[in-house]
Enzyme design. Structure first.
Site, PDB file in Angstrom:
ATOM      1  N   LYS A 374       0.874  -1.342   0.128  1.00  0.00           N
ATOM      2  CA  LYS A 374       0.110   0.013   0.012  1.00  0.00           C
ATOM      3  C   LYS A 374       0.955   1.106   0.032  1.00  0.00           C
ATOM      4  O   LYS A 374       2.057   1.072   0.309  1.00  0.00           O
ATOM      5  CB  LYS A 374      -1.120  -0.038   1.264  1.00  0.00           C
ATOM      6  CG  LYS A 374      -0.148  -0.216   2.628  1.00  0.00           C
ATOM      7  CD  LYS A 374      -1.184  -0.077   3.589  1.00  0.00           C
ATOM      8  CE  LYS A 374      -0.526  -0.146   5.042  1.00  0.00           C
ATOM      9  NZ  LYS A 374      -1.072  -0.656   6.150  1.00  0.00           N
ATOM     10  N   TYR A 601      13.415  31.209   3.441  1.00  0.00           N
ATOM     11  CA  TYR A 601      12.547  32.185   3.853  1.00  0.00           C
ATOM     12  C   TYR A 601      12.465  32.349   5.306  1.00  0.00           C
ATOM     13  O   TYR A 601      12.969  31.673   6.178  1.00  0.00           O
ATOM     14  CB  TYR A 601      11.297  31.262   3.533  1.00  0.00           C
ATOM     15  CG  TYR A 601      10.661  31.195   2.190  1.00  0.00           C
ATOM     16  CD1 TYR A 601      10.545  31.856   1.425  1.00  0.00           C
ATOM     17  CD2 TYR A 601      10.716  29.809   1.615  1.00  0.00           C
ATOM     18  CE1 TYR A 601       9.892  31.917  -0.130  1.00  0.00           C
ATOM     19  CE2 TYR A 601      10.227  29.675   0.517  1.00  0.00           C
ATOM     20  CZ  TYR A 601       9.851  30.724  -0.580  1.00  0.00           C
ATOM     21  OH  TYR A 601       9.646  30.640  -1.835  1.00  0.00           O
TER      22      TYR A 601
END
Ligand SMILES: *Cc1c(COP(=O)(O)O)cnc(C)c1O
Length: 710
Positions: A374, A601
């Site tokens: 999965k 940033y």
């Protein structure tokens, strides 16, 4: 050793056959001797198209013609591919056809005849004929054994023969000649998909199925004898003025038998590029005939380039080969292998194999692995991982959603695929279409599945204490009712353990109670006469810590990828595991940063002194956790650590390479994996980011380049 099949001889002879077809359409020896040219182009070269057909039969048809259902996929692929090629070739030749006046005054019926039998340009008849022949054989084999199919194909060939090289023998007979003339209203030649191609396709399929092989000297002697006899047949028929057309001889079938044997004894490695060359040479050569003639006229070189038939033939071959090379090169550029350009995942095949063996050894002999793939195989790539596991003999998988199951099926993963999670009723039809098994989540869900009205494969989930999915184990009467539902094909029963990561007293007691509750339910159901085909309860921690509780399957996920959830657990694991995945990215740029300057940033970082920094092409959108900002994480460049500075961006991360002065743009940064003597494990990353390895893995972004299996 049959696995490494040495069928390259077929590829190479297909190229020879393509040039023989060019010879048929250019008559290379005409300038020298009509007799020799007849021998080459009307007799010898007649093996070319049957050879193409036999190769098709050899690879595409054995399974279907010998009664195996799963062969339909390759037939369908062939039909699709050949039809597309036909369409493309038709488009290419429309201008030439218009120029040559092929489409003047053509009726609707004429168009149909052209498309189905005659080909939209003269040599293209082969494409619809091979599709038609394949479909005819597939249809016949639904009801008949191979022997009968071969017999019918041979009879059809005989019928065709009398409309072709032997037409003179029937053209004067009253009834037969009328029948043939009527036939020629439907197709211009009997050399078509109905009469000509089936026998060679079937013969090819026979070679593909039977292990029987002639000895080399026998095939070559047989081949030469048959060719000589066929030459005799050809010359005799010509002398008697018997043929209407000259591509079907009695001796063609035995000749092909010996020729194919001879080519098969030529053991060469497969040559897929050569294979595609021969197709394109076949498609393009008439265009090149037009071109060479045009060029000869323009250059005033007709005497040399066209009148000399051998030079003409060679020029056409050369030009066709050249154009084919261009097309092959272009198509391969489009389908280039996965690159290591920006940021990518690499898988270590040996590590995966090692983990599979280690886990199999850990579990009791009757317990099979049912790997959990999965979340794109925990970020590793569900398709390459499952295919590799298929190659190791694994035949059962778990996924979380129907969509994940469909992707596996579309990529031809074999075996049972169980969906562990919820599937919405609107998608129940996909369960059947893709042969997926669904988890029965609880009693209500079972009713929904049953109401779908068609049989679905299921595994019944039983809740023994985790209280996530599964019908509660104490609701025995509900479980019995689930087992009675007539549309549920129950393939398995399972539960999920929730405290198996530890063997400390409390967890051990809880885990054993879960296993006992599961066993009780199974015993009750069995006593009531319900079969419980496959039982399973262990995931990775269960397999490692409680192998003695194993059922028929173990649904291992994480451990297969070579780690457990944390550094401590992985270190303490009693099963030897090797990490499968590495994560790498390119250094985009390296620059100086001067004391006091900021980077990234939000003014979260200021250079404490002059330093050197690198921008690495991976960010949180790729699964590099933002929690690794400002020194929490690091990467490896040239075997040394480069700590993260500033905050991680969506597509980049800045790192400090002051300690790696040679670092340069284009270098590879290792985020997970080893570089030189240094290593960063996914466990380190998880620890630095304050999470577990599963989360790091499963969040690896789909922008990463994948399918790089070492
Ligand atoms: C994810 C999952 C697994 C696999 O767990 P691992 O710890 O990765 O081995 C097994 N069973 C169920 C029901 C799951 O949801």
């Amino acid at each position: 050793m049959e696995a490494k099949k040495l069928y390259g001889g077929l590829d190479w002879f297909k190229l020879v056959a393509a040039f023989l077809v060019v010879a048929i359409h250019t008559s290379p020896l005409e300038s020298f001797s009509a007799e020799w040219d007849f021998l080459l182009t009307r007799v010898v070269a007649r093996v070319a198209v049957p050879f193409f057909l036999m190769v098709t039969g050899f690879f595409i048809l054995p399974k279907v013609l010998f009664g195996e259902k799963e062969g339909f996929r390759s037939v369908w692929k062939f039909v699709k591919k050949t039809s597309l090629l036909y369409l493309l070739a038709t488009v290419i030749y429309i201008p030439v056809g218009i120029y040559a006046g092929h489409f003047q005054n053509i009726s609707f019926f004429g168009v149909l005849r052209m498309i189905v039998f005659d080909g939209t340009f003269y040599h293209l008849w082969y494409l619809p004929a091979s599709v038609l022949g394949v479909l005819l054989l597939v249809l016949l084999s639904r009801k008949l054994p191979f022997g009968a199919v071969l017999l019918i194909s041979s009879l059809l060939y005989l019928v065709g023969l009398f409309g072709d090289s032997y037409f003179g023998l029937v053209s004067d007979l009253p009834v037969l000649s009328n029948i043939y003339e009527a036939g020629f209203q439907v197709f211009s030649y009997t050399r078509n998909g109905l009469f000509f191609t089936p026998v060679f396709l079937a013969l090819g399929a026979w070679f593909g199925r039977c292990r029987f092989r002639l000895k080399k000297p026998v095939s070559f002697t047989g081949l030469i004898a048959c060719l000589l006899l066929m030459a005799g047949e050809g010359f005799l028929l010509r002398q008697g003025n018997v043929p209407r057309h000259d591509s079907m001889y009695l001796l063609l079938a035995p000749t092909m038998f010996f020729l194919f044997s001879a080519v098969l004894s030529w053991k060469l490695a497969p040559a897929p590029r050569v294979r595609s060359f021969s197709t394109w040479v076949y498609i393009f050569h008439p265009l090149m005939i037009v071109l060479v003639r045009g060029a000869a006229k323009a250059l005033n070189a007709t005497d040399f380039l066209v009148e000399n038939s051998l030079v003409h033939f060679l020029a056409v071959c050369f030009c066709s080969l050249f154009l084919s090379a261009v097309v092959v090169a272009l198509s391969q550029r489009r389908a280039r292998p996965p690159s290591k350009a920006r940021a990518w995942v690499e898988l270590d095949r040996e590590a995966l194999r090692h983990n599979v063996r280690a886990l199999q050894a850990q579990l009791p002999g009757n317990c099979e692995l049912m790997p959990v793939v999965k979340a794109d195989a925990y970020g590793h790539g569900a398709v390459p991982v499952s295919k590799e596991l298929n190659r190791m003999g694994i035949r059962a998988f778990c996924v979380a959603s129907v969509c994940e199951g469909v992707i596996l099926r579309k990529n031809l993963v074999r075996g049972e695929i169980l969906i562990l999670g919820y599937t919405h009723p609107s998608e129940f039809s996909l369960l059947r279409r893709y042969r997926l098994s669904q988890t029965v989540i609880d009693f209500d869900y079972a009713e929904k599945l049953n109401r779908f009205g068609k049989k679905v494969r299921v595994h019944v989930g039983i809740d023994t204490g985790m209280h996530r999915l599964g019908e509660r184990c104490e609701n025995v009467s509900s479980l019995v009712r689930i087992f009675r539902m007539k549309n549920l094909q129950i393939k398995g029963v399972f539960t999920h353990l929730c405290a198996d990561q530890s063997t400390a007293a409390a967890e051990k007691q809880f885990t054993e109670a879960q296993a006992l509750a599961f066993q009780n339910v199974i015993s009750i159901l069995q006593r009531q006469g319900f079969p419980c085909p496959k039982t399973h309860l262990l995931a990775s921690y269960g397999a490692v810590n409680y192998p003695e509780l194993a059922g028929d399957y173990a649904r291992v996920g994480l451990a297969l990828y070579g780690v457990l959830g944390s550094k401590e657990e992985t270190a303490a694991c009693s099963v030897s595991l090797k990490p499968v995945l590495s994560l790498k990215a390119r250094v985009a740029s390296v620059k100086n940063l001067y004391s006091g300057e900021t980077a990234g940033y939000g003014l979260t970082f200021f250079a404490p002194g002059d330093m050197k920094i690198a921008a690495v092409s991976i960010g949180y959108a790729d699964g590099f956790p933002r929690a690794l900002s400002n020194g929490a994480g690091k990467v490896l460049i040239r075997g040394r650590e480069a700590p993260v500075i500033g905050s991680v961006c969506m597509d980049q991360v800045l790192v400090d390479v002051t300690q790696v002065p040679e670092a340069a743009a284009g270098d590879i940064a290792t985020i997970i994996g080893t570089d030189g003597g240094a290593a960063i494990g996914v466990c380190d990353l998880a620890e630095q980011a304050g999470t577990i390895t599963n989360e790091i893995f499963s969040r690896l972004g789909n922008r990463l380049e994948r399918n790089i299996v070492l």
